[in-house]
Design a protein around this motif. Sequence first.
Motif, PDB file in Angstrom:
ATOM      1  N   LYS A  38       0.878  -1.212   0.055  1.00 28.89           N
ATOM      2  CA  LYS A  38      -0.013   0.044   0.107  1.00 28.89           C
ATOM      3  C   LYS A  38       0.956   1.274  -0.016  1.00 28.89           C
ATOM      4  O   LYS A  38       1.811   1.472   0.834  1.00 28.89           O
ATOM      5  CB  LYS A  38      -0.868  -0.072   1.316  1.00 28.89           C
ATOM      6  N   ILE A  39       0.653   2.014  -1.119  1.00 21.34           N
ATOM      7  CA  ILE A  39       1.203   3.438  -1.007  1.00 21.34           C
ATOM      8  C   ILE A  39       0.341   4.632  -0.956  1.00 21.34           C
ATOM      9  O   ILE A  39      -0.605   4.521  -1.386  1.00 21.34           O
ATOM     10  CB  ILE A  39       1.952   3.396  -2.501  1.00 21.34           C
ATOM     11  N   THR A  40       0.602   5.485   0.033  1.00 23.91           N
ATOM     12  CA  THR A  40      -0.283   6.737   0.147  1.00 23.91           C
ATOM     13  C   THR A  40       0.519   7.743   0.135  1.00 23.91           C
ATOM     14  O   THR A  40       1.713   7.788   0.533  1.00 23.91           O
ATOM     15  CB  THR A  40      -0.883   6.663   1.745  1.00 23.91           C
ATOM     16  N   ILE A  41       0.023   8.610  -0.884  1.00 23.42           N
ATOM     17  CA  ILE A  41       0.651   9.877  -1.014  1.00 23.42           C
ATOM     18  C   ILE A  41      -0.515  11.168  -0.799  1.00 23.42           C
ATOM     19  O   ILE A  41      -1.555  11.057  -1.353  1.00 23.42           O
ATOM     20  CB  ILE A  41       0.945   9.961  -2.544  1.00 23.42           C
ATOM     21  N   ASP A  42       0.190  12.027   0.128  1.00 23.66           N
ATOM     22  CA  ASP A  42      -0.884  13.179   0.590  1.00 23.66           C
ATOM     23  C   ASP A  42      -0.351  14.355  -0.413  1.00 23.66           C
ATOM     24  O   ASP A  42       0.884  14.742  -0.592  1.00 23.66           O
ATOM     25  CB  ASP A  42      -0.306  13.781   1.919  1.00 23.66           C
ATOM     26  N   MET A  43      -1.146  14.576  -1.676  1.00 20.76           N
ATOM     27  CA  MET A  43      -0.990  15.654  -2.632  1.00 20.76           C
ATOM     28  C   MET A  43      -0.847  16.942  -2.163  1.00 20.76           C
ATOM     29  O   MET A  43      -0.364  17.855  -2.946  1.00 20.76           O
ATOM     30  CB  MET A  43      -1.896  15.279  -3.830  1.00 20.76           C
TER      31      MET A  43
END
Length: 502
Positions: free
Chosen positions: A443-448
């Motif tokens: 799982k990869i999460t990115i806060d734009m």
Amino acid sequence: MNIRKWMLSFSIAALAISAAMPAYAAETKNNSNVTSFKAASLVKKDGSYWIWGDTRAVPTQVVALTEVERIINDQFIQKKDQTVWYYKPEYSWSPGEEKLLQVKGLRDVVDVADGIGTYVALDKAGHLYEFTIQSLKNEVVKPSNVLDHVVAVSSYNRTIPRQKPPFEYYSTEGKWLLLRQDGTLWQNEGGKLDKVKPVAGLPKVNMLANNVALAVDGTVWRFPTRVAAGQSAAPSQWKGIAKMQKIYSNNQTTLAIDANAKLWFLGSIVPYGSDGSEYHVGKPVQVKTINKVKEAYVVERSLIVLTEDHKVYRTSIENDNISENPKFELLASDVMQIEPAMRHFIMEKKDGSLWGWGINKHGELGYGDYKFMYDKPVLMQKAITVRLNGKAPQLSNGALVRNGQAFVPLRSIFSDLGAEVGWDANTKMATVVQKKDGKDSLKITIDMNTGATKLNDKPIVLQNKPFTVGGTAYLPLRLISESLGAKVDWQPKELLISIIMN
């Protein structure tokens, strides 16, 4: 009419002030992987076709079109087998409208001109073909018997006001000007190309630009675009000018270049007067502050000039008049070709790079953003090919490079790599999840908002932060792809990103 269609209709209708020039100068062919371009599209050496503008801020490949040889205009292309195709991209505000249709029966085309709901194509043999887009699904386009040995076609709309005031109500006819090999000029009698007759009173003609004709003797003639009751529809000659070599018209302003490579402003058309007719404003003016003019255009209230020494200049213009001594600003050097639209232009430099200038509200410059306008030329993003296991996926927006790193739109490719892609519009949080045996294996999460990125809930440092362009989230390709088990190979010379996923 949406902005792209308006922009394309202009680029189709407005002939360059140069009567004929090669798609690319010989000096640039070996320096660029682009073989043909217009104001909103290009073709690469591998035959791929690319577009930008509207929802696409950078050049984006149209995967359905392959083996393309050249762009006829931004709606029609010709493949290497000489077949002609019509392409209309799908816009975000008109879903389901994407069309790719072959113009069956049409090959080896010189030009396609746009009228009112109809098109007229000209092939190299001098034959004319009239068709509508609706007819392409079921019909084979056949040569017209109305005229042969045609070498050039132009179109304009003529409006006819009602007989008595008020003049708000009028009908509109699509008019076609047809130049034959012998220099005679012909025009259709009604709104269709079913009957034509020679234009009386004209000398031999050698160039057309919308409703303007340039005669062999250097005189310039204009056909009225609005005819009131009792007014003649015959062309009128511009007085006070002679020995013109090239002309340009954008359906409003007319320019010319004389035998000494001097630029002339001939005036503009005001839509109608109190009697329902059009009238012409501005007298012919020789522009004395610029010399050795090769081409000239009017783009977004600016007069754009390309000189014989490959420099591009601009000066402000209000369409109806200009002084003899306007001050010109140098925009660029080493420019080999310009492709203008109504509000912007794309130019190619000697090194093969493409640059844009003008309005960019809808990504018209292919620069990678939606800033309203650039008053200095900007380097257009290069057309980067992405291949997944040897095939090109259809991206919603093209890949782009920032600080040497490739980025792709969030939803364009990661699902093809076996991942589930999520986007929370409220928190601006992107997620890429890979499942194995029904469970999240990665799982990869990115806060734009901040660029903060986590892999399986552990923070990782990125070379360059993710970003958004016009609401489209761009993620770093190599990090995501290789985290999902793919091998990524970036070949900058070929502008190719190759992804192999076992």
